[in-house]
Design an enzyme around this catalytic site. Structure first.
Site: not given
Ligand code: ADP
Ligand code: MG
Length: 540
Positions: A241
């Site tokens: 991730d």
């Molecule tokens: P990763 O897989 O890289 O850990 P996530 O799946 O957690 O990322 O999140 C994907 C996208 O969703 C983020 O890049 C953001 O744009 C949006 N996102 C998720 N959670 C939040 C939040 N709490 N506030 C703002 N944006 C969020």
């Molecule tokens: Mg993450």
């Protein structure tokens, strides 16, 4: 063992019977000693759980048993004391040694707002702490429980060992009967039964596993069972991730782009208030930026988080949404989006009452030790390393490019599981490394799910099979090393037992081994295995 003793008595070898019993006792003690040492690492953990707390009650400080402390209570921690609860610092400053949880003895500075953990030690400075979790619910309490439960998750190879042990006695009985029928020599027959006394097939695996789980706990690696060491030693695919795992998890807010005339301060106030209750690292970036500008947070209601997309909350009359392009539904994205994404930034769209008000951008840096850790994984036999992220394509490409690994972007939590399954269907043994709520399903689906950091979300730590208790990528290759070493030791143990028994049984059957020597010889593989396995306790 019983059969051996009876055989010795039947052929009148009294001394031999004594020798068998003597070595059985020696073997027993050696096993108990080694097991105890392996368990010690876990027991050390339990012993350091704090028993009392200084409670602030009606302005007075009273020392109470830890069982009387409830979440919400305010406790005082004095310099040099063990912190009794998981909580948040209300005021005060201290350096805290978190080795009990992270394995890292370099102290960290804490002050107002910092999260602190039970069983860690405050050095220099005292703290007022608002309790969030007590006793077995604390991070420390959970570590202890999970390590204790680890013995239940037996490795496949242990089941093989147990199975072989099951067949072993009948096979030896048959060999003894044949020996007797062919040689008519009761002494050779007794020797066959005696040399086979050892129970080293059953012991070849569990002590090695236990030793490695103990060694792991000392280094800040929480391994939930021998099963996962076995799988990790065979793993060839590592899926990672991005946000919070590959990157520092402490993104900073970079730009506030206004798109409909709303003031920058109002935009940030609404976004930070909507993010108030989110555990996501990006939410913390927004809140931190708001705190830096001395913005007062507004009360937010009806908070909903959609993992991998963003959050929604109502602030007064305004419904505020903050998240990726997915919250935009079918609305076109503004042109500036492309430019911002090309800079490798993560974008948060902010909508008020369904209308786009602005874009916040955050940037996150790679953890400095990551490139070396990934190179080490390749050296340890991992063939495929892929970045899986919910973030946008361009940001993902920028990060993956720096590391020279593959990537897939714009993934929802269910996409991450699907990708894990795809690799598994192609007969890969998959390790998934993640930290967030959105990673938990994929962590559970992977052959080995690894949660990043004690500060990772609880669900991620629960769902994972191994948790890195400190946010340090060098722990990942170390986990692989421990796993591979463990399996080498287990295979050595099994191989040694096998060869030893074949040679021993052959010599005994052909009359080259007098019963008394057979009795003494049978203890060797047991002791050899214990000695070999206990090397795993001393892994650095
Ligand atoms: P990763 O897989 O890289 O850990 P996530 O799946 O957690 O990322 O999140 C994907 C996208 O969703 C983020 O890049 C953001 O744009 C949006 N996102 C998720 N959670 C939040 C939040 N709490 N506030 C703002 N944006 C969020
Ligand atoms: Mg993450």
């Amino acid at each position: 063992m019983t059969v051996g003793v009876i055989a010795a008595l039947v052929v009148g070898e009294w001394a031999t019977a004594v020798v068998v019993v003597f070595f059985m006792r020696v073997g027993d003690y050696a096993e108990k000693f080694t097991t105890a040492r392996a368990r010690q690492a876990v027991r050390d953990l339990t012993a350091i759980a704090p028993q009392t707390a200084r409670l602030e009650r009606d302005g007075q400080e009273v020392e109470v048993s830890i069982s009387e402390v409830q979440p919400g209570a305010v406790v005082i921690v004095r310099p040099g004391e063990k912190i009794p609860v998981d909580g948040v610092v209300l005021d005060g400053q201290a350096t805290v040694n978190q080795a009990a949880i992270t394995g890292e003895s370099m102290p960290v500075e804490v002050s107002q707002g910092a999260k602190i953990f039970a069983a860690t030690i405050a050095q220099m400075g005292s703290l007022r702490v608002k309790t969030t979790l007590v006793g077995p619910d604390t991070t420390f309490g959970r570590i202890v429980r999970m390590v204790e439960e680890a013995e239940a998750n037996r490795a496949e190879v242990q089941r093989i060992g147990d199975k072989v042990s099951g067949y072993y006695l009948p096979v030896v009985a048959v060999i003894a009967v044949i020996t007797y029928l062919v040689s008519k020599n009761p002494l050779s027959t007794a020797a066959v039964l005696l040399v086979a006394c050892s129970c080293s097939f059953a012991q070849a695996t569990p002590i090695a596993m236990l030793a490695s789980i103990g060694a792991g706990a000392k280094h800040g690696l929480l391994i939930k069972g021998g099963r996962y060491l076995e799988l990790l030693a065979k793993a060839d695919t590592v899926l990672i991730d991005k946000t919070g795992t590959l990157t520092t998890g402490k993104p900073r807010l970079v730009d506030v782009v206004r798109l409909n005339g709303m003031s920058e301060e109002r935009l940030l106030t609404l976004a930070a208030s909507a993010e108030r209750y989110s555990e996501h690292p990006l939410a913390e970036a927004v809140r931190q930026a708001a705190r830096d500008q001395n913005i007062t947070f507004l009360e937010s209601q009806d908070f909903v988080a959609d993992p991998g997309k963003g959050v929604r909350a109502r602030i007064g009359e305004t419904v505020v949404e903050v998240g990726s392009w997915r919250i935009m539904e079918d609305n076109p994205l503004p042109e500036v989006t492309i430019e911002l994404e090309k800079q490798g930034k993560t974008l948060l769209f902010v909508r008020t009452n369904q209308e786009l008000a602005g874009i916040l951008t955050t940037s996150d840096t790679l953890r400095p030790e990551t490139p070396a850790a990934l190179a080490e994984l390749k050296r340890l036999g991992v063939r495929k390393i892929e970045l899986l992220t919910g973030d946008n394509e361009r940001t993902a490409a920028a990060i993956a490019g720096q590391l020279g690994i593959d990537y897939r972007a714009n993934l929802l939590p269910e996409d991450k599981i699907r990708i894990v399954k795809e690799y598994q269907e192609q007969k890969h043994i998959v390790v998934m490394v993640g930290d967030g709520v959105n990673d938990a399903p994929a962590l559970a689906q992977a052959n080995v799910g690894i949660a990043m950091g004690a500060n990772g979300t609880d669900v991620a730590i629960e769902a994972a099979h191994i948790a890195l208790m400190r946010e340090d990528w060098s722990l990942l290759p170390r986990a692989f090393q421990i796993a591979q070493r463990t399996m080498r030791v287990v295979k050595m143990n099994l191989g040694f037992t096998m060869v030893y028994n074949i040679i021993g049984l052959t010599l005994a059957a052909f009359g080259f081994l007098p019963p008394i020597l057979a009795a003494a010889a049978q203890s060797l593989p047991d002791l050899g295995i214990l000695g070999n396995s206990s090397r795993l306790l001393r892994q650095d």
